[in-house]
Design a protein around this motif. Sequence first.
Motif, PDB file in Angstrom:
ATOM      1  N   CYS A 131     -61.906  51.659   3.950  1.00  0.00           N
ATOM      2  CA  CYS A 131     -63.163  51.845   3.211  1.00  0.00           C
ATOM      3  C   CYS A 131     -64.244  50.890   3.706  1.00  0.00           C
ATOM      4  CB  CYS A 131     -62.925  51.626   1.717  1.00  0.00           C
ATOM      5  SG  CYS A 131     -61.656  52.683   1.003  1.00  0.00           S
ATOM      6  N   ARG A 132     -64.186  50.548   4.979  1.00  0.00           N
ATOM      7  CA  ARG A 132     -65.110  49.541   5.514  1.00  0.00           C
ATOM      8  C   ARG A 132     -66.572  49.954   5.383  1.00  0.00           C
ATOM      9  NH1 ARG A 132     -65.284  47.242  11.737  1.00  0.00           N
ATOM     10  NH2 ARG A 132     -66.298  45.253  11.257  1.00  0.00           N
ATOM     11  N   GLU A 133     -66.849  51.247   5.514  1.00  0.00           N
ATOM     12  CA  GLU A 133     -68.240  51.704   5.499  1.00  0.00           C
ATOM     13  C   GLU A 133     -68.766  51.996   4.104  1.00  0.00           C
ATOM     14  OE1 GLU A 133     -65.911  55.502   6.763  1.00  0.00           O
ATOM     15  OE2 GLU A 133     -65.560  53.344   6.505  1.00  0.00           O
ATOM     16  N   ASP A 134     -67.934  51.842   3.081  1.00  0.00           N
ATOM     17  CA  ASP A 134     -68.331  52.226   1.729  1.00  0.00           C
ATOM     18  C   ASP A 134     -68.923  51.048   0.952  1.00  0.00           C
ATOM     19  OD1 ASP A 134     -67.407  54.971   1.866  1.00  0.00           O
ATOM     20  OD2 ASP A 134     -65.390  54.110   1.926  1.00  0.00           O
ATOM     21  N   ASP A 135     -69.882  51.356   0.062  1.00  0.00           N
ATOM     22  CA  ASP A 135     -70.496  50.321  -0.762  1.00  0.00           C
ATOM     23  C   ASP A 135     -69.584  49.989  -1.941  1.00  0.00           C
ATOM     24  OD1 ASP A 135     -71.337  51.908  -3.278  1.00  0.00           O
ATOM     25  OD2 ASP A 135     -72.200  53.093  -1.655  1.00  0.00           O
ATOM     26  N   PRO A 136     -69.835  48.855  -2.624  1.00  0.00           N
ATOM     27  CA  PRO A 136     -68.938  48.405  -3.694  1.00  0.00           C
ATOM     28  C   PRO A 136     -68.658  49.449  -4.772  1.00  0.00           C
ATOM     29  CG  PRO A 136     -70.424  46.629  -3.120  1.00  0.00           C
ATOM     30  CD  PRO A 136     -70.877  47.829  -2.344  1.00  0.00           C
ATOM     31  N   GLU A 137     -69.699  50.140  -5.258  1.00  0.00           N
ATOM     32  CA  GLU A 137     -69.476  51.122  -6.329  1.00  0.00           C
ATOM     33  C   GLU A 137     -68.608  52.276  -5.852  1.00  0.00           C
ATOM     34  OE1 GLU A 137     -70.042  51.167  -9.651  1.00  0.00           O
ATOM     35  OE2 GLU A 137     -70.482  49.062  -9.225  1.00  0.00           O
ATOM     36  N   THR A 138     -68.825  52.702  -4.605  1.00  0.00           N
ATOM     37  CA  THR A 138     -68.015  53.793  -4.061  1.00  0.00           C
ATOM     38  C   THR A 138     -66.555  53.377  -3.949  1.00  0.00           C
ATOM     39  OG1 THR A 138     -69.891  54.670  -2.816  1.00  0.00           O
ATOM     40  CG2 THR A 138     -67.700  55.337  -2.085  1.00  0.00           C
ATOM     41  N   ILE A 139     -66.308  52.154  -3.479  1.00  0.00           N
ATOM     42  CA  ILE A 139     -64.928  51.673  -3.351  1.00  0.00           C
ATOM     43  C   ILE A 139     -64.246  51.662  -4.712  1.00  0.00           C
ATOM     44  CG2 ILE A 139     -63.465  49.699  -2.741  1.00  0.00           C
ATOM     45  CD1 ILE A 139     -65.620  48.964  -0.635  1.00  0.00           C
ATOM     46  N   LYS A 140     -64.935  51.163  -5.740  1.00  0.00           N
ATOM     47  CA  LYS A 140     -64.335  51.126  -7.082  1.00  0.00           C
ATOM     48  C   LYS A 140     -64.057  52.541  -7.597  1.00  0.00           C
ATOM     49  CE  LYS A 140     -67.409  48.167  -8.793  1.00  0.00           C
ATOM     50  NZ  LYS A 140     -68.101  47.276  -9.755  1.00  0.00           N
ATOM     51  N   LYS A 141     -64.975  53.453  -7.338  1.00  0.00           N
ATOM     52  CA  LYS A 141     -64.763  54.844  -7.777  1.00  0.00           C
ATOM     53  C   LYS A 141     -63.592  55.480  -7.032  1.00  0.00           C
ATOM     54  CE  LYS A 141     -69.518  55.686  -9.289  1.00  0.00           C
ATOM     55  NZ  LYS A 141     -70.797  56.364  -8.987  1.00  0.00           N
ATOM     56  N   LEU A 142     -63.454  55.158  -5.745  1.00  0.00           N
ATOM     57  CA  LEU A 142     -62.324  55.690  -4.976  1.00  0.00           C
ATOM     58  C   LEU A 142     -60.999  55.175  -5.537  1.00  0.00           C
ATOM     59  CD1 LEU A 142     -63.709  55.377  -1.325  1.00  0.00           C
ATOM     60  CD2 LEU A 142     -63.230  57.500  -2.562  1.00  0.00           C
ATOM     61  N   ILE A 143     -60.970  53.905  -5.898  1.00  0.00           N
ATOM     62  CA  ILE A 143     -59.749  53.324  -6.463  1.00  0.00           C
ATOM     63  C   ILE A 143     -59.405  53.979  -7.796  1.00  0.00           C
ATOM     64  CG2 ILE A 143     -58.764  51.203  -7.452  1.00  0.00           C
ATOM     65  CD1 ILE A 143     -60.378  49.670  -5.266  1.00  0.00           C
TER      66      ILE A 143
END
Length: 205
Positions: free
Chosen positions: A121-133
């Motif tokens: 998830c290197r290219e993803d912003d913080p909110e996107t990473i949390k939503k993916l999790i």
Amino acid sequence: MAKSNLTQLLINRHYKKGYQPSEEQILLKIDDRKIGTKSNIVTLSGLAKAGKSTFLTSIMASAYIWNNNVHSISLTPDIEKANIGYFDTESSEWDFYANINRVKDQANLPELPMSFNAFSCREDDPETIKKLIEEYLSSYPASIIIIDGVLDIMMDFNDPIESKKTIQWMKKITKQYNCLLIAVIHLARRETGLLGHFGAMLERY
């Protein structure tokens, strides 16, 4: 928040007479000592290039070796929630796949089982990473989540408000999904503590 909602929250949060929580389940041990249990957070910290990723791959590999032991490290997912979700927020594509290959080599497996789910998830912003999790946790029965590195789920690790909100989010998902969260984080260069307000708050937690 409406008064009726607050009243319901109080009811939900109230001590329940006669209620017996499920027995504590230890998922991570080192030298046969309890390190991580369900619904809790463990931090893996060190200076840059200190070998955190190598140590982490040993943790992950131990879940798939016959005696659940790599260098006295033992990671044991819940049988009923056998999935492990590994979210790498830092590594280049080459390093990400090298880490996965190192896990396979240590576990002596040609391929990792389908219960091990690794995401770059290197290219993803913080909110996107949390939503993916959260999407992963809501879709897969996982007892272990690994975030490498956890500073990438926030914009400013020196912002006390964002730091508190981020730790609250971590506490929420570990309780809601009854999972162990392993968070990889850097140490401050000139100090012994973790980086920023976030690191200081996380240490206290």
